[in-house]
Scaffold this motif. Structure first.
Motif, short mmCIF file in Angstrom:
data_model
loop_
_atom_site.label_atom_id
_atom_site.label_comp_id
_atom_site.label_asym_id
_atom_site.label_seq_id
_atom_site.Cartn_x
_atom_site.Cartn_y
_atom_site.Cartn_z
N ASP A 626 0.82 -1.15 -0.05
CA ASP A 626 0.02 0.00 -0.07
C ASP A 626 0.87 1.30 0.04
O ASP A 626 1.97 1.40 0.69
N ILE A 627 0.73 2.35 -0.85
CA ILE A 627 1.58 3.37 -0.93
C ILE A 627 0.48 4.67 -0.98
O ILE A 627 -0.56 4.65 -1.46
N LEU A 628 1.15 5.91 -0.57
CA LEU A 628 0.57 6.89 -0.75
C LEU A 628 1.11 7.73 -1.78
O LEU A 628 2.39 7.85 -2.16
N LEU A 629 0.09 8.51 -2.54
CA LEU A 629 0.79 9.32 -3.79
C LEU A 629 0.56 10.66 -3.44
O LEU A 629 -0.49 11.49 -3.13
N ARG A 630 1.85 11.44 -3.27
CA ARG A 630 1.65 12.98 -3.09
C ARG A 630 1.52 13.71 -4.52
O ARG A 630 2.23 13.33 -5.42
N VAL A 631 0.44 14.61 -4.47
CA VAL A 631 0.03 15.04 -5.99
C VAL A 631 0.49 16.71 -5.41
O VAL A 631 0.54 17.32 -4.73
N ASP A 632 0.73 17.32 -6.74
CA ASP A 632 0.92 18.93 -6.87
C ASP A 632 -0.39 19.34 -7.43
O ASP A 632 -0.55 19.13 -8.55
N LEU A 633 -1.08 20.17 -6.74
CA LEU A 633 -2.14 20.63 -7.06
C LEU A 633 -2.09 21.96 -7.81
O LEU A 633 -3.15 22.61 -8.30
N GLY A 634 -0.87 22.27 -8.18
CA GLY A 634 -0.53 23.17 -9.07
C GLY A 634 -0.10 24.80 -8.63
O GLY A 634 -0.02 25.61 -9.38
N SER A 635 -0.41 25.05 -7.27
CA SER A 635 0.08 26.27 -6.85
C SER A 635 0.55 26.17 -5.43
O SER A 635 0.36 24.94 -4.52
N GLY A 636 1.47 27.10 -4.95
CA GLY A 636 2.02 27.17 -3.63
C GLY A 636 1.48 28.13 -2.70
O GLY A 636 1.04 29.07 -3.00
N ARG A 637 1.70 28.04 -1.30
CA ARG A 637 1.47 29.00 -0.51
C ARG A 637 2.62 29.10 0.59
O ARG A 637 3.44 28.15 0.79
N GLY A 638 2.70 30.33 1.10
CA GLY A 638 3.83 30.48 2.09
C GLY A 638 4.24 32.05 1.91
O GLY A 638 4.02 32.87 0.94
N HIS A 639 4.87 32.49 3.17
CA HIS A 639 5.55 33.68 3.37
C HIS A 639 6.53 33.90 2.45
O HIS A 639 7.27 35.12 2.17
N HIS A 640 7.19 33.03 1.86
CA HIS A 640 8.63 33.04 1.03
C HIS A 640 8.47 32.12 -0.13
O HIS A 640 8.13 30.83 -0.06
N ASP A 641 9.23 32.31 -1.27
CA ASP A 641 9.09 31.19 -2.20
C ASP A 641 9.81 29.90 -1.89
O ASP A 641 9.52 28.92 -2.30
N LYS A 642 10.81 30.19 -0.93
CA LYS A 642 11.45 29.02 -0.50
C LYS A 642 10.55 27.94 0.44
O LYS A 642 11.12 26.93 0.92
N VAL A 643 9.55 28.32 1.12
CA VAL A 643 8.69 27.59 1.57
C VAL A 643 7.51 27.12 1.23
O VAL A 643 6.60 26.54 1.61
N LYS A 644 7.18 27.61 -0.26
CA LYS A 644 6.32 27.00 -1.11
C LYS A 644 6.46 25.76 -1.64
O LYS A 644 7.72 25.52 -2.48
N THR A 645 5.46 24.81 -1.37
CA THR A 645 5.75 23.20 -1.96
C THR A 645 4.97 22.95 -3.04
O THR A 645 4.83 21.56 -3.21
N GLY A 646 4.42 23.64 -3.52
CA GLY A 646 3.49 23.80 -4.62
C GLY A 646 3.88 24.25 -6.12
O GLY A 646 4.34 25.36 -5.90
N GLY A 647 3.25 23.80 -7.31
CA GLY A 647 3.38 24.54 -8.51
C GLY A 647 4.81 24.15 -9.15
O GLY A 647 5.52 23.09 -8.67
#
Length: 869
Positions: A626-647
């Motif tokens: 059994d595995i989990l799949l991490r998907v990228d929903l297309g955009s990131g959030r956060g106070h700085h580009d280096k903490v955004k993990t989407g997009g």
């Protein structure tokens, strides 16, 4: 009535106090005016009160002017004006209405004036002047009835307007200008009559003695003219807000009160869109060096905004961001303008001929684009069409409207560009029509589509604060936020744990620094706040935030599972908690080697894949799992580009258009996808964010056969700056419950890290040296980015205090720096601390996450040790 008090000495200073329409429209407001004026008089100052028309009256007078050809409509508006003033007269319980009715009779005469049907400009000026004549007459009657001896004066006797070069006829009558200068004889003549006077804003006379008006907002300007004429001690503008703010507070609740400004900055903020102060009122006060204060009529105890000469530091900083709507751009293009002598003279002559003033300008080899500000131009479609017809003799013309000008104001804007990268990035996806950087180095303006302004301003303000382009911690310039003023002390956050345990922390520092200190009770408090949310089926602690053993044991006791991003973290948590079931560990590697995935599977922990490569190249390893799949929903959030993990710019997750390929390979190899995972960024304080993530994932999960788990990731924000509003857990719980009711077939998981431990940890260090370089004051401490890299890595903000002098006033603006040989070794820019001395203990707060965990031996300096308090 009491006997009139003796007049003040001839050399008593003057105070000019101005009140706007809402401040003169009710009896309680007039009581406030009487109280403010009386207080100044008791303090030995002569008072001149300048008033606007009652709120809405100028609009009604303007409506008469616009309906000038329709006598019946004009009469209807007049009746409403009479009723409004009679009602206030009755509410003020005054006796004789003769003076008031005298002005109303003169207004009635204007309705029968032969100039009315054609709306002659001189007639319009007389008409508009009556709002202030009426309100000041009522005010004089009431103030005298309250035993404040007050003399009514006509501002037209003191202000002579002067026609400006190239000024339009409309401008000469309805937007007139006065060259105000000190007049000791006029001041002495008034002083001989009394101590308190009331006068009108907005009105003046021309050289022929005819009435003119100063344009909308002209009452502020009148107060400034009086301040210059009387060489006043100060001019006070009393309004319904506490002062000027770093943005429009009705758009940006976290906009901060600007406690002090110099004349030039205030001029720019007013000119570029702030409505609190009319732009014209700064110049006469600047020329005569009369200080200006903006005060709140409802809350006179608030300090407001003080504007004066060189009252603030000259270090570069952004003071405010504002917007002006209704901007029209005129773009002129011609290849023939290249090296053509006199081209600009020709095109600007057309603007002059049509009485239009140019605001912003941008030029290229073959194009010149200018903006027309409607506040200074009588701009309509006919005028614009005639202008374009004239310009087309020289070039191709394009009109772009409606636009908005978004302006950042502050000293040294060119020196601020390196701090504005995040702000500039916001404009990257927009159609920016014009960029203008002022020659006085006080503003930077972007002209965009008008509809973008309302949503753009709050985002840009937040980015400016986080980039420390606005020094929100500098109490000499930035006061409380609009939200804080509105909500008051009731919303004050509870005192941080380290304030209660100051003595213990000082004793700990005496045993050696640098040192991280953790409070496990704070960890428990954060954990229990989350576990109380019934909508989440399992909470995982993101180990990377802080793997300290006592913290892991504490969270295990609170029922938390664990999320690891390396197999070394998996091994660490298993050593620390040997009884922990493997199924309680979620392994979410990213670009890890094949051996780590194999080790995780062999250990029996849950494994997440976030790329195609593992399933396409090593698919056999996952057969039967059994595995989990991490998907990228297309955009990131956060106070700085280096903490955004989407997009697309983030390395995490499988893109949406690759999910079907992933599923195909999983089926081929016999791997079962039982969960979907998404994590878009960190430091998010908006509870609604996870509702959107959860809804997107649930919709996506319905395309699968076996999905049981939706892992919403972490990113729960921790307030660190004074303006940050804490994450509303109740709202978060309600949002998740709403989605859970819609999709009951899925279990919800979350994996917070920083939220649980950030506030539980502090970094203790000692002052090693202090240094000044020009206006910059450095405080050096015995550790730096080797212990806490977050400020250097992604401009993270941490509260910093001098723990040794916690009760002393923070008077010094300093840079807190470490001993690492890097320019970026700055732990806090522009912080207010008491005067620091060698050996003082400095405390850096919210350091329990990504502090010690990211420590290094750079420069061969040992990072801070860790201890539980």
């Amino acid at each position: 009535m009491n006997s009139t008090p003796a007049l003040l000495p001839a050399d008593a200073p003057w105070i000019v106090i101005k009140f706007g329409g809402t401040s003169v429209s009710t009896r309680p407001r007039w009581d406030t005016i009487a109280r403010i004026a009386g207080t100044h008089r008791k303090q030995g100052k002569r008072v001149l009160i300048v008033v606007s028309a009652l709120s809405g009256i100028t609009d009604q007078l303007k409506a008469i002017g616009e309906a000038c050809a329709d006598a019946a409509r004009c009469r209807a508006f007049y009746v409403g004006i009479v009723e409004r003033h009679h009602a206030l007269f009755d509410d003020l319980e005054l006796r004789s209405r003769n003076a008031l009715d005298g002005w109303l009779a003169r207004l009635d005469q204007l309705l029968g004036d032969p100039r009315r049907p054609a709306g002659v400009l001189s007639w319009q000026a007389e008409l508009l002047a009556h709002g202030e004549l009426l309100s000041s007459t009522l005010g004089a009657l009431y103030l005298n009835a309250t035993d404040l001896a007050t003399h009514w004066i006509d501002s037209r006797d003191h202000f002579r307007c002067e026609a400006l070069p190239n000024q339009s006829e409309w401008g000469r009558w309805l937007s007139a200008s006065v060259e105000a200068r000190p007049d000791p004889a006029a001041a002495a003549a008034l002083a001989a009559r009394g101590d308190v006077f009331i006068a009108q804003g907005f009105i003046a006379r021309n050289a022929e003695g005819m009435t003119t008006v100063l344009g909308r907002g002209g009452s502020d300007t009148s107060a400034a003219y009086y301040g210059a004429l009387l060489s006043a001690e100060a001019v006070e503008i009393w309004t319904d807000v506490p002062g000027m703010f770093s943005a429009n507070p009705r758009q940006v609740p976290d906009a901060r009160l600007l406690s002090r400004l110099d004349y030039a900055e205030a001029q720019e903020i007013a000119t570029t869109g702030a409505k609190v102060l009319h732009p014209r009122c700064i110049h006469p006060l600047r020329e005569t060096r009369v200080p200006l204060r903006i005060k709140d009529t409802n809350r006179p105890d608030l300090p407001g905004t003080a504007i004066g000469w060189s009252t603030v530091q000259t270090a570069p900083s952004v003071k405010a961001i504002s917007s002006r709507k209704g901007i029209t751009l005129v773009s002129m293009e011609s290849i023939s303008m290249w090296q053509q002598v006199g081209f600009l003279s020709d095109v600007f002559a057309a603007f002059k001929a049509h009485g239009l003033s140019v605001d912003l300008i941008g030029s290229a080899e073959t194009n010149v684009t200018v903006s027309l500000d409607p506040s200074d131009n009588l701009l309509n479609s006919d005028v614009l069409a005639r202008l374009c017809a004239d310009l087309e003799q020289f070039c191709r013309v394009k009109v772009i409207a409606p636009c908005a000008a978004i302006t950042m104001v502050g000293r040294g804007m060119r020196a601020m560009l390196h701090k504005l990268s995040a702000v500039l990035a916001e404009f990257g996806a927009l159609d920016v029509h014009l960029i203008s950087q002022s020659s006085n180095n006080l503003n930077l303006t972007f002209v965009v589509e008008e509809g973008l302004a309302d949503t753009l301003i709050p985002r840009l303000h937040a980015l400016l604060i986080r980039a420390e382009a606005m020094r929100v911690d500098d109490g000499a310039v930035f006061g409380p936020s609009w939200r804080e003023l509105a909500e008051g002390a009731a919303t004050a956050a509870p005192a941080a744990w380290w304030r209660r345990r100051r003595t213990a922390l000082l004793e700990l520092a005496a045993a050696g620094t640098p040192r991280y200190a953790y409070d496990l009770d704070q960890v428990r408090t954060q954990a229990r706040g989350l576990t109380a949310l019934g909508a989440v089926d399992r909470w995982h602690y993101a180990l990377k935030a802080n793997p300290q053993a006592d913290i892991l044991r504490t969270l295990h006791a609170e029922g938390f599972a664990f999320e690891c991003v390396s197999f070394a973290e998996v091994e660490h948590v298993r050593r620390t908690l040997p009884d922990l079931a493997p199924e309680r560990i979620l392994f979410t590697p990213n670009f890890a080697p094949r051996e780590e995935y194999r080790a995780g599977l062999a250990a029996g922990v849950r494994v997440t894949l976030d790329a195609l490569h593992p399933i396409t190249e090593w698919g056999a390893d996952f057969a039967g799992h059994d595995i989990l799949l991490r998907v990228d929903l297309g955009s990131g959030r956060g106070h700085h580009d280096k903490v955004k993990t989407g997009g697309a710019q983030s390395k995490f997750g499988v893109a949406l258009d690759e999910i079907e390929t992933f599923r195909e390979h999983a089926r081929r190899h016999g791997a079962r996808i039982v969960g979907l995972h998404a994590h878009l960024g960190s430091g998010i304080l908006d509870a609604g964010h996870w509702r959107g993530v959860c809804a997107q994932m649930a919709s996506l999960a319905e395309r699968f056969n076996r999905i049981e788990i939706l892992d919403l990731g972490g990113g729960l924000g921790v307030p660190s700056r004074p303006e940050d509003v804490p994450l509303d857990l109740a709202e978060l719980g309600a949002a998740l419950a709403e989605v859970q009711r819609a999709y009951p077939q899925f279990r919800l998981w979350m994996e917070p890290g920083r939220y649980l431990v950030a506030e539980a940890g502090v970094l203790l260090a000692r002052v090693t040296q202090v240094k000044r370089k020009g206006e910059v004051h450095y405080v050096g401490i015995d550790t730096g980015m080797n212990s806490l890299i977050r400020p250097a890595l992604y401009e993270a903000w941490h509260a910093i205090v001098n723990l040794s002098r916690l009760d002393e006033p923070p008077t010094d603006l300093v840079q807190v720096v470490g001993p690492i040989c890097e320019t970026g070794d700055v732990l806090g820019h522009n912080r207010r601390l008491p005067p620091c001395r060698e050996g003082d203990v400095i405390l850096i707060a919210e350091a329990g996450a990504y502090g010690a965990a990211m420590g290094s031996r750079y420069n061969l300096r040992e990072p801070a040790a860790e201890v539980v308090v």
